[in-house]
Design an enzyme around this catalytic site. Structure first.
Site, PDB file in Angstrom:
ATOM      1  N   HIS A  85      -2.037 -28.737  12.164  1.00  0.00           N
ATOM      2  CA  HIS A  85      -1.357 -28.334  10.929  1.00  0.00           C
ATOM      3  C   HIS A  85       0.141 -28.575  11.109  1.00  0.00           C
ATOM      4  CE1 HIS A  85       0.479 -25.626   7.986  1.00  0.00           C
ATOM      5  NE2 HIS A  85      -0.660 -25.717   7.313  1.00  0.00           N
ATOM      6  N   ASP A 106       2.904 -27.040  10.406  1.00  0.00           N
ATOM      7  CA  ASP A 106       3.685 -25.932  10.947  1.00  0.00           C
ATOM      8  C   ASP A 106       3.343 -25.664  12.402  1.00  0.00           C
ATOM      9  OD1 ASP A 106       4.982 -25.515   8.506  1.00  0.00           O
ATOM     10  OD2 ASP A 106       3.406 -24.164   7.795  1.00  0.00           O
ATOM     11  N   LYS A 107       2.082 -25.893  12.772  1.00  0.00           N
ATOM     12  CA  LYS A 107       1.693 -25.690  14.166  1.00  0.00           C
ATOM     13  C   LYS A 107       2.197 -26.816  15.069  1.00  0.00           C
ATOM     14  CE  LYS A 107       0.543 -21.914  14.170  1.00  0.00           C
ATOM     15  NZ  LYS A 107       1.331 -21.059  15.042  1.00  0.00           N
ATOM     16  N   GLU A 136      14.355 -24.503  16.560  1.00  0.00           N
ATOM     17  CA  GLU A 136      13.611 -24.730  15.324  1.00  0.00           C
ATOM     18  C   GLU A 136      13.260 -26.207  15.241  1.00  0.00           C
ATOM     19  OE1 GLU A 136      12.887 -22.091  13.727  1.00  0.00           O
ATOM     20  OE2 GLU A 136      14.377 -20.716  14.549  1.00  0.00           O
ATOM     21  N   GLU A 158      19.889 -23.187  19.197  1.00  0.00           N
ATOM     22  CA  GLU A 158      20.862 -22.807  20.208  1.00  0.00           C
ATOM     23  C   GLU A 158      20.176 -22.657  21.561  1.00  0.00           C
ATOM     24  OE1 GLU A 158      21.470 -22.204  16.368  1.00  0.00           O
ATOM     25  OE2 GLU A 158      20.422 -20.555  17.344  1.00  0.00           O
ATOM     26  N   LYS A 201      -7.651 -26.318   8.293  1.00  0.00           N
ATOM     27  CA  LYS A 201      -7.504 -24.893   7.995  1.00  0.00           C
ATOM     28  C   LYS A 201      -8.890 -24.258   7.933  1.00  0.00           C
ATOM     29  CE  LYS A 201      -3.286 -24.660   5.157  1.00  0.00           C
ATOM     30  NZ  LYS A 201      -2.751 -24.216   3.837  1.00  0.00           N
ATOM     31  N   PHE A 249      -9.642 -35.604   2.225  1.00  0.00           N
ATOM     32  CA  PHE A 249      -8.491 -35.078   2.968  1.00  0.00           C
ATOM     33  C   PHE A 249      -8.189 -36.078   4.087  1.00  0.00           C
ATOM     34  CE2 PHE A 249      -6.906 -31.032   5.421  1.00  0.00           C
ATOM     35  CZ  PHE A 249      -5.643 -31.598   5.509  1.00  0.00           C
ATOM     36  N   ASP A 293       2.490 -33.062   4.535  1.00  0.00           N
ATOM     37  CA  ASP A 293       3.241 -31.844   4.207  1.00  0.00           C
ATOM     38  C   ASP A 293       4.203 -31.556   5.357  1.00  0.00           C
ATOM     39  OD1 ASP A 293       4.071 -29.544   2.958  1.00  0.00           O
ATOM     40  OD2 ASP A 293       2.301 -28.361   3.466  1.00  0.00           O
ATOM     41  N   ALA A 294       5.449 -31.323   5.043  1.00  0.00           N
ATOM     42  CA  ALA A 294       6.427 -31.038   6.095  1.00  0.00           C
ATOM     43  C   ALA A 294       6.058 -29.759   6.838  1.00  0.00           C
ATOM     44  CB  ALA A 294       7.829 -30.909   5.497  1.00  0.00           C
ATOM     45  N   ARG A 342       6.403 -20.529  10.412  1.00  0.00           N
ATOM     46  CA  ARG A 342       5.908 -20.215   9.067  1.00  0.00           C
ATOM     47  C   ARG A 342       4.503 -19.622   9.064  1.00  0.00           C
ATOM     48  NH1 ARG A 342       7.479 -24.670   4.557  1.00  0.00           N
ATOM     49  NH2 ARG A 342       6.069 -26.013   5.752  1.00  0.00           N
ATOM     50  N   LYS A 343       3.836 -19.566  10.206  1.00  0.00           N
ATOM     51  CA  LYS A 343       2.456 -19.063  10.228  1.00  0.00           C
ATOM     52  C   LYS A 343       2.376 -17.778  11.051  1.00  0.00           C
ATOM     53  CE  LYS A 343       0.325 -21.930   7.570  1.00  0.00           C
ATOM     54  NZ  LYS A 343       1.529 -22.155   6.756  1.00  0.00           N
ATOM     55  N   LYS A 370      11.295 -19.326  20.850  1.00  0.00           N
ATOM     56  CA  LYS A 370      12.190 -18.276  21.335  1.00  0.00           C
ATOM     57  C   LYS A 370      11.881 -17.926  22.787  1.00  0.00           C
ATOM     58  CE  LYS A 370      12.579 -16.306  16.716  1.00  0.00           C
ATOM     59  NZ  LYS A 370      12.312 -15.148  15.826  1.00  0.00           N
ATOM     60  N   LYS A 383      14.246 -12.673  23.455  1.00  0.00           N
ATOM     61  CA  LYS A 383      14.165 -12.363  22.029  1.00  0.00           C
ATOM     62  C   LYS A 383      13.025 -11.376  21.811  1.00  0.00           C
ATOM     63  CE  LYS A 383      16.838 -16.113  21.644  1.00  0.00           C
ATOM     64  NZ  LYS A 383      17.490 -16.711  22.835  1.00  0.00           N
ATOM     65  N   ASP A 401      11.688 -10.335  19.175  1.00  0.00           N
ATOM     66  CA  ASP A 401      10.677 -10.779  18.213  1.00  0.00           C
ATOM     67  C   ASP A 401       9.422 -11.215  18.936  1.00  0.00           C
ATOM     68  OD1 ASP A 401      12.034 -10.369  15.851  1.00  0.00           O
ATOM     69  OD2 ASP A 401      12.837 -12.396  15.724  1.00  0.00           O
TER      70      ASP A 401
END
Length: 406
Positions: A17, A19-20, A45, A58, A181, A250, A258-259, A264-265, A285, A289, A291
Site C-alpha cells: 500500500h 502509505d506502507k 517523513e 530532521e 487492502k 485493480f 495513489d500517493a 497515515r495508517k 521516529k 520520540k 509517540d
C-alpha cells in the site's frame, strides 16, 4: 455498561500500500541511523508517488554532547548511504512496475539536522534526565479475543494480507501484485467473536491469470483458499459474504495509483479502532520520540495485565510534556473485566519499567536498535518477539510480578 452483543469491523493494508511503502522507507532510515549510532535522532517523513521517492525531516547522528563537527560529519555520511538502502526496501516489497520501480524511481533526500531548540529540551545533561521528545498522549491496549491478545477483527485482517504476501513472494499465486487492502466484520456474542459476517479484499493484480482475463471472480477463486485458512474453524459460516475487488479491475496500484505518506495508517498500525489512539504516528521516529516508545510501553504493560489474567481487556493511557522526563499522568481502564483495582495498577505498572521515563522505556525494552523496518506492515502489535530484540514490547515477562499484585 459496555455492550456484549454487537458487530464490529477493522481494516488492514498490505506492505505494498502506498502509505506502507512510505512507512517502510522511513523506518529503513531509522534503522540506518541506529545501526551506526544507537543515540541517533531521526524524524523522517517519506512521500512516494509515480516513480518518485522523497525524504524529508530532521536527523542527527552522534551522542548528545559530542563534538558538533564529528556529529555533523557522521550525519552526512549516513545520509549519503541511504539511497541504496531505500531502493532495496522497495525491491523487497516487490515493486518492479512501469509506474513505480525500485531501480528507476527518482530519489530525492531533503533530510537536515535536528533543531537545536528541540535537542536542548530532549537531551540528557548533568542537571536533568532525558526529556520526552514532544508533548502528547499515548495508548496501549490488549484483549483476550485472540492468542496474540489483539482485537480479532484487526488480527484477521492483518493475517489475510500477510498470507497473500507470502503467496505472492513465493510464487504460489503469481497473479498478485503488492498493493492490497482487507477488512473483516465479525459478530460478537457476550463479548466474544462468534461469526465472520463479511470479508473484503481489494488486491492489485496482473492482467491475466494463465490464459484467462483477471476478472474479480477469477481473482476471488485464486485467493479464497488463502483467505479462509487464516480463520479458526467455525468462524466462517454459510452466511459469510466475500467482497473481492468490488470496484472491478485493480491493475494500477501502489504509489503509481495513489500517493503515499508516512504515518497515515495509525489505526491499522495499532488496534483497528477497538481502542483509543493518541494521534501520533510511529514510523520514521527514533525511540526517544514517545509517540513510538511510550505507545510500545503501554501495549507491553496492557498485554501483560491480560496475559496475567488480571483482566480480559485493558487500556492504558500515558501523557508527557516535551523536555520533561516523568509522565504527566498514567491511567488504566479494565473495562469492567478486571480482577484487580485499576488504581493499584496505576501505581505499580510504571515502576515495573523504571518510572516510565523515556530513557527507562528505551532501556527496559531495548529500543535503541535497528529493529523498525519490520514493524512497518501488518501492525506494530500482535507480533512475536524476535531473538534480536525486535517486537520486545510483545514479551509477557511481567506475568509473575503482576499476579503477585492481585
Amino acid at each position: 455498561m459496555s455492550r456484549s452483543n454487537y458487530i464490529f469491523t477493522s481494516e488492514s493494508v498490505s506492505e505494498g500500500h502506498p502509505d506502507k511503502v512510505a512507512d517502510r522507507i522511513s523506518d529503513t532510515v531509522v534503522d540506518a541511523f541506529l545501526a551506526v549510532e544507537p543515540e541517533a535522532r531521526v524524524a523522517c517523513e517519506t512521500l512516494v508517488t509515480t516513480n518518485r521517492i522523497v525524504l524529508a525531516g530532521e536527523v542527527r547522528a552522534g551522542r548528545p554532547g559530542g563534538s558538533k563537527a564529528e556529529n555533523k560529519a557522521l550525519t552526512k555520511e549516513i545520509v549519503r548511504s541511504l539511497e541504496p538502502k531505500v531502493r532495496q526496501a522497495v525491491k523487497e516489497i516487490g515493486y518492479e512496475q512501469k509506474g513505480f520501480h525500485w531501480s528507476k524511481a527518482k530519489f530525492a533526500c531533503h533530510l537536515h539536522e535536528q533543531s537545536a531548540h528541540i535537542a536542548q529540551g530532549v537531551d540528557a545533561s548533568d542537571k536533568k534526565d532525558e526529556g520526552a521528545g514532544d508533548q502528547g498522549i499515548m495508548f496501549g491496549y490488549a484483549c483476550d479475543e485472540t492468542p496474540e491478545l489483539m482485537p480479532a477483527t484487526l488480527q484477521f485482517s492483518h493475517n489475510i494480507l500477510r498470507r497473500l504476501a507470502q503467496a505472492r513472494h513465493s510464487g504460489e499465486c503469481a497473479v498478485l501484485e503488492p498493493d492490497a487492502k482487507s477488512q473483516v466484520t465479525l459478530r460478537y456474542e457476550n463479548g466474544r467473536p462468534v461469526e465472520v459476517l463479511k470479508i473484503v479484499v481489494s488486491t492489485q493484480h496482473q492482467k491475466r491469470i494463465g490464459l484467462h482475463s483477471a476478472t474479480p471472480k477469477r481473482i476471488q477463486e485464486a485467493i479464497l483458499p488463502y483467505i479462509q485458512e487464516v480463520f479458526p474453524e467455525g468462524l466462517i459460516t454459510r452466511k459469510t459474504k466475500y467482497l473481492v475487488n468490488p470496484t472491478g479491475r485493480f491493475e494500477i496500484g501502489g504509489p503509481d495509483g495513489d500517493a503515499g505518506l508516512t504515518g497515515r495508517k495509525i489505526i491499522v498500525d495499532t488496534y483497528g479502532g477497538a481502542a483509543p489512539h493518541g494521534g501520533g504516528a510511529f514510523s520514521g521516529k527514533d525511540p526517544t520520540k514517545v509517540d513510538r516508545s511510550a505507545a510500545y510501553a503501554c501495549r507491553y504493560l496492557a498485554k501483560n495485565v491480560v496475559a496475567a489474567g488480571l483482566a480480559r481487556r485493558c487500556t492504558i493511557q500515558i501523557a508527557y510534556a516535551i523536555g520533561v522526563a516523568e509522565p504527566l499522568s498514567f491511567y488504566v481502564d479494565l473495562h469492567e473485566t478486571g480482577e484487580i483495582d485499576p488504581a493499584k495498577l496505576e501505581l505499580a505498572l510504571p515502576e515495573l519499567i523504571g518510572g516510565a521515563t523515556p530513557r527507562a522505556i528505551r532501556q527496559h525494552l531495548g529500543l535503541n536498535k535497528p529493529i523498525y523496518a519490520r514493524t512497518a506492515a501488518y501492525g506494530h502489535f500482535g507480533r512475536k518477539p524476535d531473538a534480536d530484540g525486535g517486537f520486545s514490547w510483545e514479551r509477557t515477562d511481567l506475568i509473575a510480578e503482576l499476579k503477585g499484585l492481585a
